[in-house]
Design a protein around this motif. Structure first.
Motif, PDB file in Angstrom:
ATOM      1  N   ALA A 194       0.813  -1.214   0.000  1.00  0.00           N
ATOM      2  CA  ALA A 194       0.000   0.000   0.000  1.00  0.00           C
ATOM      3  C   ALA A 194       0.849   1.268   0.000  1.00  0.00           C
ATOM      4  O   ALA A 194       0.532   2.232  -0.710  1.00  0.00           O
ATOM      5  N   ALA A 195       1.919   1.276   0.795  1.00  0.00           N
ATOM      6  CA  ALA A 195       2.764   2.468   0.865  1.00  0.00           C
ATOM      7  C   ALA A 195       3.396   2.773  -0.487  1.00  0.00           C
ATOM      8  O   ALA A 195       3.455   3.935  -0.922  1.00  0.00           O
ATOM      9  N   ASN A 196       3.858   1.729  -1.175  1.00  0.00           N
ATOM     10  CA  ASN A 196       4.455   1.923  -2.494  1.00  0.00           C
ATOM     11  C   ASN A 196       3.412   2.382  -3.513  1.00  0.00           C
ATOM     12  O   ASN A 196       3.700   3.207  -4.384  1.00  0.00           O
ATOM     13  N   LEU A 197       2.217   1.822  -3.389  1.00  0.00           N
ATOM     14  CA  LEU A 197       1.163   2.213  -4.313  1.00  0.00           C
ATOM     15  C   LEU A 197       0.790   3.679  -4.125  1.00  0.00           C
ATOM     16  O   LEU A 197       0.608   4.413  -5.102  1.00  0.00           O
ATOM     17  N   GLU A 198       0.700   4.113  -2.884  1.00  0.00           N
ATOM     18  CA  GLU A 198       0.332   5.513  -2.657  1.00  0.00           C
ATOM     19  C   GLU A 198       1.404   6.453  -3.200  1.00  0.00           C
ATOM     20  O   GLU A 198       1.087   7.517  -3.742  1.00  0.00           O
ATOM     21  N   GLY A 216     -10.288  14.719   2.845  1.00  0.00           N
ATOM     22  CA  GLY A 216      -9.054  13.964   3.084  1.00  0.00           C
ATOM     23  C   GLY A 216      -7.998  14.273   2.054  1.00  0.00           C
ATOM     24  O   GLY A 216      -8.248  14.946   1.046  1.00  0.00           O
ATOM     25  N   THR A 217      -6.801  13.764   2.307  1.00  0.00           N
ATOM     26  CA  THR A 217      -5.678  13.968   1.387  1.00  0.00           C
ATOM     27  C   THR A 217      -5.133  12.644   0.855  1.00  0.00           C
ATOM     28  O   THR A 217      -4.373  12.642  -0.117  1.00  0.00           O
ATOM     29  N   ALA A 218      -5.492  11.527   1.469  1.00  0.00           N
ATOM     30  CA  ALA A 218      -4.971  10.226   1.053  1.00  0.00           C
ATOM     31  C   ALA A 218      -5.508   9.856  -0.326  1.00  0.00           C
ATOM     32  O   ALA A 218      -6.706   9.992  -0.598  1.00  0.00           O
ATOM     33  N   LEU A 219      -4.613   9.383  -1.186  1.00  0.00           N
ATOM     34  CA  LEU A 219      -5.006   8.955  -2.527  1.00  0.00           C
ATOM     35  C   LEU A 219      -5.428   7.494  -2.552  1.00  0.00           C
ATOM     36  O   LEU A 219      -5.971   7.031  -3.550  1.00  0.00           O
ATOM     37  N   LEU A 220      -5.177   6.781  -1.457  1.00  0.00           N
ATOM     38  CA  LEU A 220      -5.510   5.359  -1.369  1.00  0.00           C
ATOM     39  C   LEU A 220      -6.130   5.062  -0.016  1.00  0.00           C
ATOM     40  O   LEU A 220      -5.612   5.479   1.018  1.00  0.00           O
ATOM     41  N   HIS A 221      -7.242   4.344  -0.035  1.00  0.00           N
ATOM     42  CA  HIS A 221      -7.825   3.797   1.189  1.00  0.00           C
ATOM     43  C   HIS A 221      -7.802   2.282   1.045  1.00  0.00           C
ATOM     44  O   HIS A 221      -8.301   1.744   0.064  1.00  0.00           O
ATOM     45  N   GLU A 222      -7.211   1.597   2.022  1.00  0.00           N
ATOM     46  CA  GLU A 222      -7.153   0.139   1.982  1.00  0.00           C
ATOM     47  C   GLU A 222      -7.637  -0.423   3.302  1.00  0.00           C
ATOM     48  O   GLU A 222      -7.157  -0.038   4.375  1.00  0.00           O
ATOM     49  N   LEU A 223      -8.580  -1.352   3.224  1.00  0.00           N
ATOM     50  CA  LEU A 223      -9.114  -2.013   4.406  1.00  0.00           C
ATOM     51  C   LEU A 223      -9.302  -3.486   4.084  1.00  0.00           C
ATOM     52  O   LEU A 223     -10.060  -3.835   3.165  1.00  0.00           O
ATOM     53  N   GLN A 224      -8.605  -4.327   4.809  1.00  0.00           N
ATOM     54  CA  GLN A 224      -8.729  -5.781   4.670  1.00  0.00           C
ATOM     55  C   GLN A 224      -8.601  -6.230   3.214  1.00  0.00           C
ATOM     56  O   GLN A 224      -9.361  -7.056   2.716  1.00  0.00           O
ATOM     57  N   GLY A 225      -7.601  -5.667   2.552  1.00  0.00           N
ATOM     58  CA  GLY A 225      -7.326  -6.080   1.183  1.00  0.00           C
ATOM     59  C   GLY A 225      -8.183  -5.413   0.120  1.00  0.00           C
ATOM     60  O   GLY A 225      -8.038  -5.705  -1.074  1.00  0.00           O
ATOM     61  N   GLN A 226      -9.092  -4.517   0.547  1.00  0.00           N
ATOM     62  CA  GLN A 226      -9.937  -3.799  -0.400  1.00  0.00           C
ATOM     63  C   GLN A 226      -9.387  -2.389  -0.589  1.00  0.00           C
ATOM     64  O   GLN A 226      -9.237  -1.653   0.379  1.00  0.00           O
ATOM     65  N   ARG A 227      -9.074  -2.034  -1.812  1.00  0.00           N
ATOM     66  CA  ARG A 227      -8.452  -0.745  -2.095  1.00  0.00           C
ATOM     67  C   ARG A 227      -9.408   0.159  -2.874  1.00  0.00           C
ATOM     68  O   ARG A 227     -10.103  -0.298  -3.777  1.00  0.00           O
ATOM     69  N   LEU A 228      -9.401   1.415  -2.512  1.00  0.00           N
ATOM     70  CA  LEU A 228     -10.242   2.415  -3.166  1.00  0.00           C
ATOM     71  C   LEU A 228      -9.361   3.547  -3.677  1.00  0.00           C
ATOM     72  O   LEU A 228      -8.590   4.133  -2.926  1.00  0.00           O
ATOM     73  N   MET A 229      -9.485   3.833  -4.971  1.00  0.00           N
ATOM     74  CA  MET A 229      -8.773   4.949  -5.598  1.00  0.00           C
ATOM     75  C   MET A 229      -9.767   5.708  -6.470  1.00  0.00           C
ATOM     76  O   MET A 229     -10.785   5.153  -6.886  1.00  0.00           O
ATOM     77  N   THR A 230      -9.452   6.966  -6.768  1.00  0.00           N
ATOM     78  CA  THR A 230     -10.358   7.783  -7.572  1.00  0.00           C
ATOM     79  C   THR A 230      -9.585   8.517  -8.650  1.00  0.00           C
ATOM     80  O   THR A 230      -8.632   9.235  -8.362  1.00  0.00           O
ATOM     81  N   MET A 231     -10.012   8.314  -9.890  1.00  0.00           N
ATOM     82  CA  MET A 231      -9.456   9.067 -11.010  1.00  0.00           C
ATOM     83  C   MET A 231     -10.249  10.355 -11.182  1.00  0.00           C
ATOM     84  O   MET A 231     -11.481  10.364 -11.134  1.00  0.00           O
ATOM     85  N   LEU A 232      -9.527  11.451 -11.380  1.00  0.00           N
ATOM     86  CA  LEU A 232     -10.162  12.734 -11.678  1.00  0.00           C
ATOM     87  C   LEU A 232      -9.843  13.086 -13.123  1.00  0.00           C
ATOM     88  O   LEU A 232      -8.678  13.159 -13.515  1.00  0.00           O
ATOM     89  N   ARG A 233     -10.877  13.292 -13.890  1.00  0.00           N
ATOM     90  CA  ARG A 233     -10.730  13.580 -15.316  1.00  0.00           C
ATOM     91  C   ARG A 233     -11.115  15.031 -15.582  1.00  0.00           C
ATOM     92  O   ARG A 233     -12.226  15.456 -15.261  1.00  0.00           O
ATOM     93  N   HIS A 234     -10.194  15.797 -16.153  1.00  0.00           N
ATOM     94  CA  HIS A 234     -10.478  17.168 -16.581  1.00  0.00           C
ATOM     95  C   HIS A 234     -10.577  17.188 -18.103  1.00  0.00           C
ATOM     96  O   HIS A 234      -9.740  16.594 -18.795  1.00  0.00           O
TER      97      HIS A 234
END
Length: 309
Positions: free
Chosen positions: A19-23, A52-70
């Protein structure tokens, strides 16, 4: 934090990045406003938005990320009108007709001049990565946007091998059978009130909403050879969705009981706690339903071609 639509992908042969490397990798591809000559730009932004400022949320192996498209909005009609006006001025001044190449060059010039003044529209697309099941799901109604999010993740990681999730039995075949024969339906499956039927061998499409899918009218249409390409499904009061023939889940609706369960989590007004609590309950329900759906469709297809890095 409740998804509306899901495009599903199987992840092939990739070791899970910590997770740390991914963030850190996400931060290198963080979203920013496009430059004056950029028509569009994509990058990662905090799933919690301003909370929040975190680009990654991970809980019990479930990861959440969000792409922002301009994307800069420059209507083709505006460009065309400006090109026509300038072309007319040049032709009147020089007493000749512009060649096609000259008009194309003028169009490119107009586009470059107007682009910096165009409005910028933004769109967020959530990506769920289930590291336990090697599953990636993108919350968007558009396959194109889902692929765009995967391209961004591929660029972020350096490589990403995925294929659309597929099953042994084609969804169209299974949906048609469930619609035609009540006894063929899995015990937990209930039909909703929407269907799309396609005729074999042509482009004829019939869409029906708020109808009784067990009615004689629907059965008569099936008897003519039409097949179900979309079907509204409800599952044991947990959630409902419209299954498409490409195994996309759209118009997701989670049960009141599940929403109430999420609301019982104490968050003390902390938006991050609320986001993560909702995300965990939602992904647990979705993961179970995806596994059950694949089981209903005879299991996952074997030997699916792996995507290139």
């Amino acid at each position: 934090m409740w998804f509306k639509h899901l495009h599903l992908y199987r992840l092939h042969g990739a070791a899970t990045i910590p997770a740390a490397n991914l963030e850190e990798a996400l931060a290198e591809q963080a979203a920013r406003t496009p430059g004056s000559q950029e028509a569009r730009r994509v990058g990662w932004c905090p799933p919690a938005g301003r909370a929040g400022t975190a680009l990654l949320h991970e809980l019990q192996g479930q990861r959440l990320m969000t792409m922002l498209r301009h994307e800069r909005l420059l209507p083709a009609g505006v460009v065309r009108e400006e090109v026509e006006e300038r072309s007319a001025e040049i032709e009147a001044r020089e007493g000749r007709k512009l060649r096609r190449q000259e008009k194309q060059e003028l169009k490119e010039q107009v586009y470059e001049e107007l682009l910096p003044r165009a409005f910028v529209r933004s769109q967020k697309v959530d990506l769920w990565w289930d590291t336990r099941r090697d599953l990636i799901a993108v919350n968007t109604s558009s396959r194109k946007r889902a692929e765009e999010a995967l391209d961004l993740l591929r660029e972020t990681l350096g490589s990403l091998k995925v294929t659309p999730l597929s099953a042994q039995t084609l969804p169209m075949r299974a949906m048609t059978q469930w619609l035609a024969d009540e006894n063929s339906r899995p015990a937990a499956l209930q039909l909703g009130d929407q269907v799309e039927l396609k005729a074999k061998g042509d482009d004829g499409v019939l869409r029906a909403r708020q109808v009784d899918l067990d009615s004689d009218e629907i059965q008569q249409l099936l008897a003519t050879g039409k097949q179900a390409s979309r079907l509204a499904i409800e599952v044991e009061g947990r959630l409902a969705y419209v299954l498409h023939d490409d195994l996309t889940l759209k118009s997701l609706r989670f049960s009141d009981a599940l929403i109430d369960e999420a609301s019982e989590t104490e968050d003390d007004g902390d938006a991050i706690v609320r986001l993560e609590a909702d995300f965990m309950l939602m992904t647990q329900a979705l993961a179970e339903e995806i596994e059950r759906l694949i089981d209903w469709l005879g299991g996952e297809a074997n030997g699916a071609a792996q995507a290139s890095a």
